[in-house]
Design a protein around this motif. Sequence first.
Motif, PDB file in Angstrom:
ATOM      1  N   MET A 106      -3.156   6.603  -1.943  1.00  0.00           N
ATOM      2  CA  MET A 106      -2.961   6.379  -3.184  1.00  0.00           C
ATOM      3  C   MET A 106      -3.009   4.864  -3.800  1.00  0.00           C
ATOM      4  O   MET A 106      -2.913   3.837  -2.805  1.00  0.00           O
ATOM      5  CB  MET A 106      -1.599   6.835  -3.421  1.00  0.00           C
ATOM      6  CG  MET A 106      -1.313   8.471  -2.884  1.00  0.00           C
ATOM      7  SD  MET A 106      -1.938   9.503  -3.875  1.00  0.00           S
ATOM      8  CE  MET A 106      -1.095   9.753  -5.223  1.00  0.00           C
ATOM      9  N   LEU A 107      -3.055   4.592  -4.969  1.00  0.00           N
ATOM     10  CA  LEU A 107      -3.307   3.446  -5.643  1.00  0.00           C
ATOM     11  C   LEU A 107      -1.721   2.900  -5.863  1.00  0.00           C
ATOM     12  O   LEU A 107      -1.008   3.677  -6.466  1.00  0.00           O
ATOM     13  CB  LEU A 107      -4.205   3.508  -7.038  1.00  0.00           C
ATOM     14  CG  LEU A 107      -4.043   2.308  -7.687  1.00  0.00           C
ATOM     15  CD1 LEU A 107      -4.989   0.947  -7.089  1.00  0.00           C
ATOM     16  CD2 LEU A 107      -4.618   2.452  -9.049  1.00  0.00           C
ATOM     17  N   VAL A 124       3.604  15.784   4.662  1.00  0.00           N
ATOM     18  CA  VAL A 124       4.401  15.509   5.578  1.00  0.00           C
ATOM     19  C   VAL A 124       4.866  14.145   5.810  1.00  0.00           C
ATOM     20  O   VAL A 124       5.978  13.989   6.374  1.00  0.00           O
ATOM     21  CB  VAL A 124       3.465  16.035   6.990  1.00  0.00           C
ATOM     22  CG1 VAL A 124       4.028  15.754   8.333  1.00  0.00           C
ATOM     23  CG2 VAL A 124       3.045  17.576   6.727  1.00  0.00           C
ATOM     24  N   ILE A 125       3.905  12.893   5.622  1.00  0.00           N
ATOM     25  CA  ILE A 125       4.361  11.780   5.770  1.00  0.00           C
ATOM     26  C   ILE A 125       4.013  11.106   4.256  1.00  0.00           C
ATOM     27  O   ILE A 125       3.130  11.399   3.485  1.00  0.00           O
ATOM     28  CB  ILE A 125       3.417  10.952   6.736  1.00  0.00           C
ATOM     29  CG1 ILE A 125       3.504  11.491   8.168  1.00  0.00           C
ATOM     30  CG2 ILE A 125       3.602   9.391   6.585  1.00  0.00           C
ATOM     31  CD1 ILE A 125       2.599  10.941   9.098  1.00  0.00           C
ATOM     32  N   VAL A 126       5.235  10.202   4.024  1.00  0.00           N
ATOM     33  CA  VAL A 126       4.810   9.520   2.736  1.00  0.00           C
ATOM     34  C   VAL A 126       5.077   8.002   3.374  1.00  0.00           C
ATOM     35  O   VAL A 126       6.140   7.748   3.790  1.00  0.00           O
ATOM     36  CB  VAL A 126       6.192   9.839   1.545  1.00  0.00           C
ATOM     37  CG1 VAL A 126       5.859   8.683   0.422  1.00  0.00           C
ATOM     38  CG2 VAL A 126       6.065  11.232   1.267  1.00  0.00           C
ATOM     39  N   ALA A 164       0.889  -1.154   0.050  1.00  0.00           N
ATOM     40  CA  ALA A 164      -0.199   0.022   0.015  1.00  0.00           C
ATOM     41  C   ALA A 164       0.879   1.249   0.105  1.00  0.00           C
ATOM     42  O   ALA A 164       2.173   1.197   0.369  1.00  0.00           O
ATOM     43  CB  ALA A 164      -1.037  -0.120   1.149  1.00  0.00           C
ATOM     44  N   CYS A 165       0.465   2.359  -0.333  1.00  0.00           N
ATOM     45  CA  CYS A 165       1.262   3.572  -0.374  1.00  0.00           C
ATOM     46  C   CYS A 165       0.249   4.842  -0.541  1.00  0.00           C
ATOM     47  O   CYS A 165      -0.734   4.780  -0.684  1.00  0.00           O
ATOM     48  CB  CYS A 165       2.115   3.640  -1.634  1.00  0.00           C
ATOM     49  SG  CYS A 165       1.229   3.393  -3.474  1.00  0.00           S
ATOM     50  N   GLY A 166       0.984   5.872   0.095  1.00  0.00           N
ATOM     51  CA  GLY A 166       0.047   7.180   0.259  1.00  0.00           C
ATOM     52  C   GLY A 166       0.575   8.224   0.845  1.00  0.00           C
ATOM     53  O   GLY A 166       2.074   8.212   0.995  1.00  0.00           O
ATOM     54  N   PHE A 177       3.757   5.201  -7.380  1.00  0.00           N
ATOM     55  CA  PHE A 177       2.379   5.880  -7.568  1.00  0.00           C
ATOM     56  C   PHE A 177       2.207   6.316  -8.958  1.00  0.00           C
ATOM     57  O   PHE A 177       3.213   6.430  -9.780  1.00  0.00           O
ATOM     58  CB  PHE A 177       2.926   7.414  -6.834  1.00  0.00           C
ATOM     59  CG  PHE A 177       3.134   7.436  -5.472  1.00  0.00           C
ATOM     60  CD1 PHE A 177       1.996   7.298  -4.673  1.00  0.00           C
ATOM     61  CD2 PHE A 177       4.008   7.879  -4.834  1.00  0.00           C
ATOM     62  CE1 PHE A 177       1.881   7.197  -3.385  1.00  0.00           C
ATOM     63  CE2 PHE A 177       4.293   7.951  -3.489  1.00  0.00           C
ATOM     64  CZ  PHE A 177       3.157   7.651  -2.606  1.00  0.00           C
ATOM     65  N   ASP A 178       1.015   6.105  -9.380  1.00  0.00           N
ATOM     66  CA  ASP A 178       0.448   6.508 -10.615  1.00  0.00           C
ATOM     67  C   ASP A 178       1.042   7.767 -11.092  1.00  0.00           C
ATOM     68  O   ASP A 178       0.884   8.573 -10.352  1.00  0.00           O
ATOM     69  CB  ASP A 178      -0.779   6.203 -10.916  1.00  0.00           C
ATOM     70  CG  ASP A 178      -1.329   6.296 -12.120  1.00  0.00           C
ATOM     71  OD1 ASP A 178      -1.791   7.806 -12.510  1.00  0.00           O
ATOM     72  OD2 ASP A 178      -1.344   5.409 -13.048  1.00  0.00           O
ATOM     73  N   SER A 179       1.692   8.220 -12.301  1.00  0.00           N
ATOM     74  CA  SER A 179       2.266   9.334 -12.462  1.00  0.00           C
ATOM     75  C   SER A 179       0.939  10.492 -12.576  1.00  0.00           C
ATOM     76  O   SER A 179       1.186  11.549 -12.414  1.00  0.00           O
ATOM     77  CB  SER A 179       3.149   9.316 -13.977  1.00  0.00           C
ATOM     78  OG  SER A 179       2.204   8.897 -14.951  1.00  0.00           O
TER      79      SER A 179
END
Length: 140
Positions: free
Chosen positions: A43-44, A75-77, A24-26, A55-57
């Motif tokens: 994010m997807l 602030v956070i990735v 997962a990512c966001g 991350f999708d561009s």
Amino acid sequence: MLTLTQALYDQIVGHARQDHPDEACGVVAGPAGTDRPERFIPMLNAARSPTFYEFDSKDLLKLYRELDDRDEDPVIVYHSHTATEAYPSRTDVTYANEPGAHYVLVSTADKDGLGEFQFRSYRIVEGVITEEEVQVVEAY
């Protein structure tokens, strides 16, 4: 030190567990110039992979336009590792292009019995990884 609310912590962990076995990512955005995470933005994972996230561009471009319009910074990735500890890989370090951000990794390896659950935060600046303490609070 990364300070975030219990609600944000729960949202990040929930997203990581929901997308397992894929990573997962966001992002969690906050007011520009602050170190205060406030707005959760899942994010997807365009790679749809258990060992890699991307991350999708188009989504990323939309995100940065939105952050700019709202006068916010990332602030956070965050992203998850599904079979390894919550420590940045060489690829993670290569992708770390926000020197002011906290890079949060959540290991969901515990779901498959491969390890224990971990939620860890790092600063990654010019290839140097520095782990930092995480403080979860009820509210700011």
